[in-house]
Design a protein around this motif. Structure first.
Motif, PDB file in Angstrom:
ATOM      1  N   LEU A  88      -4.157  20.032   7.507  1.00 55.61           N
ATOM      2  CA  LEU A  88      -4.270  19.655   8.738  1.00 55.61           C
ATOM      3  C   LEU A  88      -3.378  19.494   9.901  1.00 55.61           C
ATOM      4  N   PRO A  89      -3.631  19.100  11.536  1.00 53.36           N
ATOM      5  CA  PRO A  89      -2.879  19.520  12.323  1.00 53.36           C
ATOM      6  C   PRO A  89      -1.803  18.482  11.959  1.00 53.36           C
ATOM      7  N   MET A  90      -0.986  19.094  12.944  1.00 53.28           N
ATOM      8  CA  MET A  90       0.394  17.984  12.809  1.00 53.28           C
ATOM      9  C   MET A  90       0.001  15.995  12.590  1.00 53.28           C
ATOM     10  N   GLY A  91      -0.657  16.222  13.877  1.00 52.28           N
ATOM     11  CA  GLY A  91      -0.740  15.140  14.341  1.00 52.28           C
ATOM     12  C   GLY A  91      -1.786  14.370  13.003  1.00 52.28           C
ATOM     13  N   TRP A  92      -2.448  14.062  12.458  1.00 49.99           N
ATOM     14  CA  TRP A  92      -3.100  14.031  11.213  1.00 49.99           C
ATOM     15  C   TRP A  92      -2.067  14.022  10.095  1.00 49.99           C
ATOM     16  N   LEU A  93      -1.895  14.504  10.086  1.00 48.43           N
ATOM     17  CA  LEU A  93      -0.351  14.073   8.667  1.00 48.43           C
ATOM     18  C   LEU A  93       0.346  13.223   9.030  1.00 48.43           C
ATOM     19  N   VAL A  94       0.233  13.496  10.686  1.00 47.75           N
ATOM     20  CA  VAL A  94       1.389  12.079  10.881  1.00 47.75           C
ATOM     21  C   VAL A  94       0.531  11.185  10.219  1.00 47.75           C
ATOM     22  N   ALA A  95      -0.664  10.821  11.346  1.00 44.06           N
ATOM     23  CA  ALA A  95      -1.429   9.462  10.817  1.00 44.06           C
ATOM     24  C   ALA A  95      -2.259   9.490   9.464  1.00 44.06           C
ATOM     25  N   PHE A  96      -1.252  10.599   7.990  1.00 38.73           N
ATOM     26  CA  PHE A  96      -1.823  10.388   7.111  1.00 38.73           C
ATOM     27  C   PHE A  96      -0.507   9.487   6.580  1.00 38.73           C
ATOM     28  N   LEU A  97       0.608   9.468   7.179  1.00 43.46           N
ATOM     29  CA  LEU A  97       1.792   9.312   6.421  1.00 43.46           C
ATOM     30  C   LEU A  97       1.486   7.606   6.478  1.00 43.46           C
ATOM     31  N   LEU A  98       1.406   7.580   7.543  1.00 47.93           N
ATOM     32  CA  LEU A  98       1.674   6.286   8.244  1.00 47.93           C
ATOM     33  C   LEU A  98       0.803   5.140   7.775  1.00 47.93           C
ATOM     34  N   LEU A  99      -0.556   5.941   7.468  1.00 48.40           N
ATOM     35  CA  LEU A  99      -1.377   4.837   6.460  1.00 48.40           C
ATOM     36  C   LEU A  99      -1.249   4.995   4.747  1.00 48.40           C
ATOM     37  N   GLY A 100       0.157   6.295   4.076  1.00 38.97           N
ATOM     38  CA  GLY A 100       0.567   6.115   3.034  1.00 38.97           C
ATOM     39  C   GLY A 100       1.090   5.252   2.600  1.00 38.97           C
ATOM     40  N   LEU A 101       2.179   5.405   3.866  1.00 41.26           N
ATOM     41  CA  LEU A 101       3.308   4.098   3.949  1.00 41.26           C
ATOM     42  C   LEU A 101       3.175   2.743   4.176  1.00 41.26           C
ATOM     43  N   GLY A 102       2.104   2.620   4.695  1.00 41.43           N
ATOM     44  CA  GLY A 102       1.923   1.760   5.332  1.00 41.43           C
ATOM     45  C   GLY A 102       0.901   0.801   4.112  1.00 41.43           C
ATOM     46  N   ALA A 103       0.216   1.401   3.670  1.00 40.55           N
ATOM     47  CA  ALA A 103      -0.460   0.887   2.281  1.00 40.55           C
ATOM     48  C   ALA A 103       0.562   0.115   1.483  1.00 40.55           C
ATOM     49  N   THR A 104       1.164   1.706   0.844  1.00 37.09           N
ATOM     50  CA  THR A 104       2.947   0.978   0.054  1.00 37.09           C
ATOM     51  C   THR A 104       3.196   0.031   0.499  1.00 37.09           C
ATOM     52  N   VAL A 105       4.404   0.379   1.779  1.00 34.62           N
ATOM     53  CA  VAL A 105       4.195  -1.177   2.085  1.00 34.62           C
ATOM     54  C   VAL A 105       3.465  -2.578   1.589  1.00 34.62           C
ATOM     55  N   PHE A 106       2.766  -2.484   2.014  1.00 33.63           N
ATOM     56  CA  PHE A 106       1.382  -3.459   2.099  1.00 33.63           C
ATOM     57  C   PHE A 106       1.323  -4.067   0.732  1.00 33.63           C
ATOM     58  N   PHE A 107       1.085  -3.181  -0.160  1.00 37.88           N
ATOM     59  CA  PHE A 107       0.160  -3.828  -1.493  1.00 37.88           C
ATOM     60  C   PHE A 107       1.608  -4.641  -2.568  1.00 37.88           C
ATOM     61  N   ALA A 108       3.401  -3.997  -1.955  1.00 41.25           N
ATOM     62  CA  ALA A 108       4.550  -3.648  -2.734  1.00 41.25           C
ATOM     63  C   ALA A 108       4.893  -5.386  -1.912  1.00 41.25           C
ATOM     64  N   TYR A 109       5.207  -5.612  -0.719  1.00 44.08           N
ATOM     65  CA  TYR A 109       5.052  -6.614  -0.566  1.00 44.08           C
ATOM     66  C   TYR A 109       3.989  -7.799  -0.958  1.00 44.08           C
ATOM     67  N   THR A 110       2.500  -7.678  -1.208  1.00 45.80           N
ATOM     68  CA  THR A 110       1.689  -8.818  -1.918  1.00 45.80           C
ATOM     69  C   THR A 110       2.391  -8.875  -3.007  1.00 45.80           C
ATOM     70  N   THR A 111       2.908  -7.799  -3.696  1.00 46.36           N
ATOM     71  CA  THR A 111       2.854  -7.908  -4.882  1.00 46.36           C
ATOM     72  C   THR A 111       4.216  -8.997  -5.290  1.00 46.36           C
ATOM     73  N   ALA A 112       5.135  -8.853  -4.466  1.00 42.77           N
ATOM     74  CA  ALA A 112       6.663  -9.419  -4.556  1.00 42.77           C
ATOM     75  C   ALA A 112       6.681 -10.993  -3.981  1.00 42.77           C
ATOM     76  N   LYS A 113       5.597 -11.105  -3.040  1.00 41.20           N
ATOM     77  CA  LYS A 113       5.176 -12.492  -2.953  1.00 41.20           C
ATOM     78  C   LYS A 113       4.475 -13.283  -4.159  1.00 41.20           C
ATOM     79  N   ARG A 114       3.336 -12.476  -3.739  1.00 45.89           N
ATOM     80  CA  ARG A 114       2.769 -13.164  -5.211  1.00 45.89           C
ATOM     81  C   ARG A 114       3.604 -13.070  -6.305  1.00 45.89           C
ATOM     82  N   GLU A 115       4.598 -11.848  -6.902  1.00 45.60           N
ATOM     83  CA  GLU A 115       5.573 -12.560  -8.378  1.00 45.60           C
ATOM     84  C   GLU A 115       6.264 -13.495  -8.154  1.00 45.60           C
ATOM     85  N   TYR A 116       7.069 -13.896  -7.010  1.00 49.87           N
ATOM     86  CA  TYR A 116       7.802 -14.662  -6.484  1.00 49.87           C
ATOM     87  C   TYR A 116       7.689 -16.245  -6.816  1.00 49.87           C
TER      88      TYR A 116
END
Length: 246
Positions: free
Chosen positions: A74-102
């Motif tokens: 993948l070109p560098m730009g698409w790698l950055v986009a993929f990285l943002l998508l992966g980490l963004g989804a991770t943060v979202f699911f971790a946040y919703t998990t923490a909120k639900r458990e709390y």
């Protein structure tokens, strides 16, 4: 293999390994200072901390593995986009998990909640600096100084994403759950995002000045980039510790 392709593969390898290590540390965290997924919910609830760490650890490890696998293709730009998508989804699911458990824990016992008003920290100078860096990057893209077929516009969009995050952390929606919120974590994250934005602009300027860079130039650029990333991570983790998220 030209210098740009080598730089892209090295980015994917080292950044991917960094994410895998960080994900493993997060998944196995037992509450060590500065390690793990830390927001207000995980500060108040041990149950939320454990579950959120598992989700964020697994997501970060998967993002790191896929980044290494995709970097040769993948070109560098698409790698950055993929990285943002992966980490963004991770943060979202971790946040919703923490909120639900709390919230589930709150159903079984009463919890004391802070009632004082929290003043948002001032991050205006960091927003201004990032706006300058992002503006310069977009000028390089829009004027045709950068190749249009290599995804550099997506890299510049990363700076707008960091700018939006800086504005978000200045409004302590989640951080205000901490009983002794002082705004240090928001300032630390704003500094970290500014360092990364400056590093991105530097990389684009080097590409413009040295379009046919040799592998010898790719090595110091990689070291500078990794240094900026580690320094930004250090700022973020230190500020989180000073805020009381440990």
């Amino acid at each position: 293999m030209n210098g740009y392709e080598l730089l892209r593969i090295l980015y994917g390898l080292f950044l991917g390994l960094f994410l895998i290590i960080m994900g493993a540390l997060t998944y196995t965290s037992k509450g060590e200072p500065g390690i793990g997924f830390r927001i207000g919910y995980t500060y108040l609830s041990e149950r939320a901390r454990r579950k959120a760490n598992r989700v964020s650890g697994i997501g970060t490890i998967i993002s790191g593995i896929l980044l290494i696998l995709f970097s040769p293709f993948l070109p560098m730009g698409w790698l950055v986009a993929f990285l943002l998508l992966g980490l963004g989804a991770t943060v979202f699911f971790a946040y919703t998990t923490a909120k639900r458990e709390y919230e589930l824990e709150e159903l079984s016992k009463e919890a004391e909640k802070p009632g004082r008003k929290i003043e948002p920290p001032r991050v205006g100078k960091y927003i201004a600096l990032q706006a300058v860096f992002a503006g310069l990057s977009f000028v390089l893209v829009l004027t045709g100084e950068l190749p249009r077929d290599s995804g550099f516009a997506l890299i510049a969009l990363l700076q707008l994403f960091l700018l939006a995050l800086t504005a978000l952390v200045s409004r302590p929606i989640v951080f205000q759950l901490a009983p002794r919120f002082k705004g240090k974590m928001a300032i630390g994250f704003a500094k970290a995002f500014t360092v990364v934005s400056a590093m991105v602009t530097l990389q684009l300027v080097v590409v413009v000045l040295k379009p046919n860079a040799t592998p010898l130039l790719a090595i110091p650029l990689l070291l500078i980039s990794l240094g900026a990333i580690f320094y930004a991570a250090f700022l973020a983790l230190t500020s989180a510790y000073e805020e009381g998220y440990y």
